[in-house]
Design a protein around this motif. Structure first.
Motif, PDB file in Angstrom:
ATOM      1  N   GLY A 107      53.993  29.847  38.183  1.00 15.82           N
ATOM      2  CA  GLY A 107      55.307  28.978  38.069  1.00 15.82           C
ATOM      3  C   GLY A 107      56.042  28.611  39.289  1.00 15.82           C
ATOM      4  O   GLY A 107      57.191  27.780  39.378  1.00 15.82           O
ATOM      5  N   VAL A 108      55.742  29.056  40.485  1.00 13.54           N
ATOM      6  CA  VAL A 108      56.493  28.691  41.838  1.00 13.54           C
ATOM      7  C   VAL A 108      56.040  27.352  42.100  1.00 13.54           C
ATOM      8  O   VAL A 108      54.980  26.807  41.725  1.00 13.54           O
ATOM      9  CB  VAL A 108      56.331  29.462  42.930  1.00 13.54           C
ATOM     10  N   ASN A 109      56.983  26.738  42.821  1.00 11.96           N
ATOM     11  CA  ASN A 109      56.844  25.164  43.300  1.00 11.96           C
ATOM     12  C   ASN A 109      55.994  25.054  44.551  1.00 11.96           C
ATOM     13  O   ASN A 109      54.869  24.326  44.706  1.00 11.96           O
ATOM     14  CB  ASN A 109      58.031  24.458  43.447  1.00 11.96           C
ATOM     15  N   VAL A 110      56.105  26.058  45.483  1.00 14.80           N
ATOM     16  CA  VAL A 110      55.148  25.755  46.740  1.00 14.80           C
ATOM     17  C   VAL A 110      55.236  27.297  47.271  1.00 14.80           C
ATOM     18  O   VAL A 110      56.088  28.221  47.253  1.00 14.80           O
ATOM     19  CB  VAL A 110      56.353  25.097  47.834  1.00 14.80           C
ATOM     20  N   VAL A 111      54.031  27.509  47.839  1.00 12.19           N
ATOM     21  CA  VAL A 111      53.657  28.732  48.533  1.00 12.19           C
ATOM     22  C   VAL A 111      53.356  28.503  50.282  1.00 12.19           C
ATOM     23  O   VAL A 111      52.470  27.595  50.362  1.00 12.19           O
ATOM     24  CB  VAL A 111      52.265  29.147  47.830  1.00 12.19           C
ATOM     25  N   LEU A 112      53.781  29.375  50.806  1.00  8.23           N
ATOM     26  CA  LEU A 112      53.567  29.336  52.199  1.00  8.23           C
ATOM     27  C   LEU A 112      52.757  30.619  52.424  1.00  8.23           C
ATOM     28  O   LEU A 112      53.093  31.991  52.154  1.00  8.23           O
ATOM     29  CB  LEU A 112      54.846  29.491  53.011  1.00  8.23           C
ATOM     30  N   ILE A 113      51.567  30.496  52.940  1.00  8.58           N
ATOM     31  CA  ILE A 113      50.681  31.741  53.342  1.00  8.58           C
ATOM     32  C   ILE A 113      50.836  31.855  54.950  1.00  8.58           C
ATOM     33  O   ILE A 113      50.517  31.012  55.726  1.00  8.58           O
ATOM     34  CB  ILE A 113      49.073  31.360  52.819  1.00  8.58           C
ATOM     35  N   VAL A 114      51.151  33.163  55.177  1.00  5.52           N
ATOM     36  CA  VAL A 114      51.342  33.693  56.384  1.00  5.52           C
ATOM     37  C   VAL A 114      49.884  34.206  56.807  1.00  5.52           C
ATOM     38  O   VAL A 114      49.858  35.462  56.144  1.00  5.52           O
ATOM     39  CB  VAL A 114      52.490  34.443  56.473  1.00  5.52           C
ATOM     40  N   ILE A 137      48.977  24.934  42.943  1.00  4.00           N
ATOM     41  CA  ILE A 137      50.497  25.141  43.287  1.00  4.00           C
ATOM     42  C   ILE A 137      50.368  24.278  44.884  1.00  4.00           C
ATOM     43  O   ILE A 137      49.321  24.843  45.591  1.00  4.00           O
ATOM     44  CB  ILE A 137      50.849  26.634  43.593  1.00  4.00           C
ATOM     45  N   LYS A 138      51.389  23.828  45.355  1.00  3.85           N
ATOM     46  CA  LYS A 138      51.631  23.085  46.621  1.00  3.85           C
ATOM     47  C   LYS A 138      51.204  24.386  47.699  1.00  3.85           C
ATOM     48  O   LYS A 138      52.253  25.214  47.699  1.00  3.85           O
ATOM     49  CB  LYS A 138      52.740  22.313  46.942  1.00  3.85           C
ATOM     50  N   THR A 139      50.319  24.216  48.531  1.00  2.00           N
ATOM     51  CA  THR A 139      49.998  25.434  49.529  1.00  2.00           C
ATOM     52  C   THR A 139      50.219  25.040  50.936  1.00  2.00           C
ATOM     53  O   THR A 139      49.359  24.038  51.492  1.00  2.00           O
ATOM     54  CB  THR A 139      48.644  25.822  49.141  1.00  2.00           C
ATOM     55  N   LEU A 140      50.816  25.759  51.734  1.00  8.05           N
ATOM     56  CA  LEU A 140      50.995  25.490  53.250  1.00  8.05           C
ATOM     57  C   LEU A 140      50.670  26.550  54.068  1.00  8.05           C
ATOM     58  O   LEU A 140      50.974  27.768  53.271  1.00  8.05           O
ATOM     59  CB  LEU A 140      52.522  24.938  53.396  1.00  8.05           C
ATOM     60  N   ILE A 141      50.228  26.579  55.229  1.00  9.46           N
ATOM     61  CA  ILE A 141      49.686  27.762  55.925  1.00  9.46           C
ATOM     62  C   ILE A 141      50.420  27.933  57.315  1.00  9.46           C
ATOM     63  O   ILE A 141      50.790  26.869  57.742  1.00  9.46           O
ATOM     64  CB  ILE A 141      48.375  27.325  56.131  1.00  9.46           C
ATOM     65  N   CYS A 142      50.532  29.015  57.603  1.00 14.72           N
ATOM     66  CA  CYS A 142      51.262  29.141  59.130  1.00 14.72           C
ATOM     67  C   CYS A 142      50.442  30.294  59.844  1.00 14.72           C
ATOM     68  O   CYS A 142      50.143  31.306  58.964  1.00 14.72           O
ATOM     69  CB  CYS A 142      52.800  29.488  59.279  1.00 14.72           C
TER      70      CYS A 142
END
Length: 288
Positions: free
Chosen positions: A181-188, A211-216
């Motif tokens: 149910g989260v909107n955005v995920v940031l994977i570290v 889920i919208k997924t971003l990476i750093c």
């Protein structure tokens, strides 16, 4: 209300360091530490506990010796080897209640257990919901759900725009409970082969939940070759690496002193984390 989860496929990648920095950089939010098995966001935020509540998990079996006929059926049926000599090992017991239903003499009871507590606290950067499990306790997916439920209640009551979640590592039950149910995920992630492998696993999970997924990449400059492999993988799967955080001893100094990187210094890592937050904020604002 929009929910952001900061997660990692493995522990030790710097997830909580980034979450703590986001706590300082963001406004109008509630924080939720869903890494209930090894919570450490409180070490950076030094929360003042306002409410402490017992967490009730699954019931576990206990044999009433005075009523036990010592037939041995419970020990035979237990798939978890939790019963030995008519005594239940509470750590091994999974609370399935097979022994309870099978016992011909009704000598087995299913008792409530309190494996930990959850807290509502105040920090210098706003309200925070967190929890603590006792040693060797589990069933943390249910506790994660409770932490998120309370964070949502606070956000609605105080008209807050965001929930920022420090998630657990891995891809198990607590992570699934965190991501649902989260909107955005940031994977570290980190520039190691295990970092790449575990990032691939958690990306599979976020894709499953759409889920919208971003990476750093944290400490990217410790192994530029592996950083390139991570970025190549992300490009091949249509994912965006939104930041490269350099190794910076200022971050280590901040952690040693129990401080957040962006409030401890304006070093290279702190500046990059701020850019990452600005990028994440744009993605959150795009959501309706």
């Amino acid at each position: 209300m929009k929910e952001l989860a900061i997660v990692s496929g493995k522990g030790g990648t710097g997830k909580t360091t980034v979450t703590g920095a986001f706590a300082a950089l963001s406004r109008n939010k509630v924080l939720a530490d869903c890494d209930v098995d090894a919570a450490d966001l409180h070490l950076l935020l030094n929360p003042r506990i306002k409410e402490k509540t017992e967490f009730y998990s699954l019931k576990k079996a206990q044999i009433v010796r005075e009523e036990c006929r010592e037939c041995g059926l419970c020990e035979t049926l237990c798939r978890f080897d939790a019963i030995n000599s008519y005594t239940v090992d509470a750590v091994s017991c999974e609370g399935c209640a097979v022994c309870y239903h099978a016992c011909p003499s009704g000598a087995i009871k299913m008792l409530d257990r309190i494996p930990g507590h959850w807290f509502i606290s105040e920090t210098r950067y706003g309200p925070m919901v967190h929890a603590r499990l006792k040693v060797a306790e589990e069933n943390s997916g249910k506790l994660v759900a409770k932490v998120r439920e309370k964070a949502r209640e606070i956000a609605e009551k105080e008209n807050l725009d965001y929930i920022i979640i420090d998630g657990p590592p891995g891809i198990g039950c607590p992570v699934i409970s965190t991501l649902t149910g989260v909107n955005v995920v940031l994977i570290v992630t980190e520039p190691t082969m295990s970092g790449l492998h575990d990032m691939e696993r958690i990306i599979g999970l976020t894709r499953h939940f759409n889920i919208k997924t971003l990476i750093c990449v944290n400490k990217y400059d410790l192994n530029l070759q592996n950083t390139e492999k991570i970025e190549e993988y992300c490009r091949g799967h249509g994912l965006e690496v939104i930041g490269r955080i350099p190794f910076d001893r200022e971050v280590v100094d901040a952690l040693v002193h129990g401080k957040i990187a962006v409030e401890h210094s304006e070093g290279r890592a702190a500046k990059e984390i701020q850019k990452i937050w600005e990028r994440v904020f744009v993605e959150l604002e795009k959501l309706s």
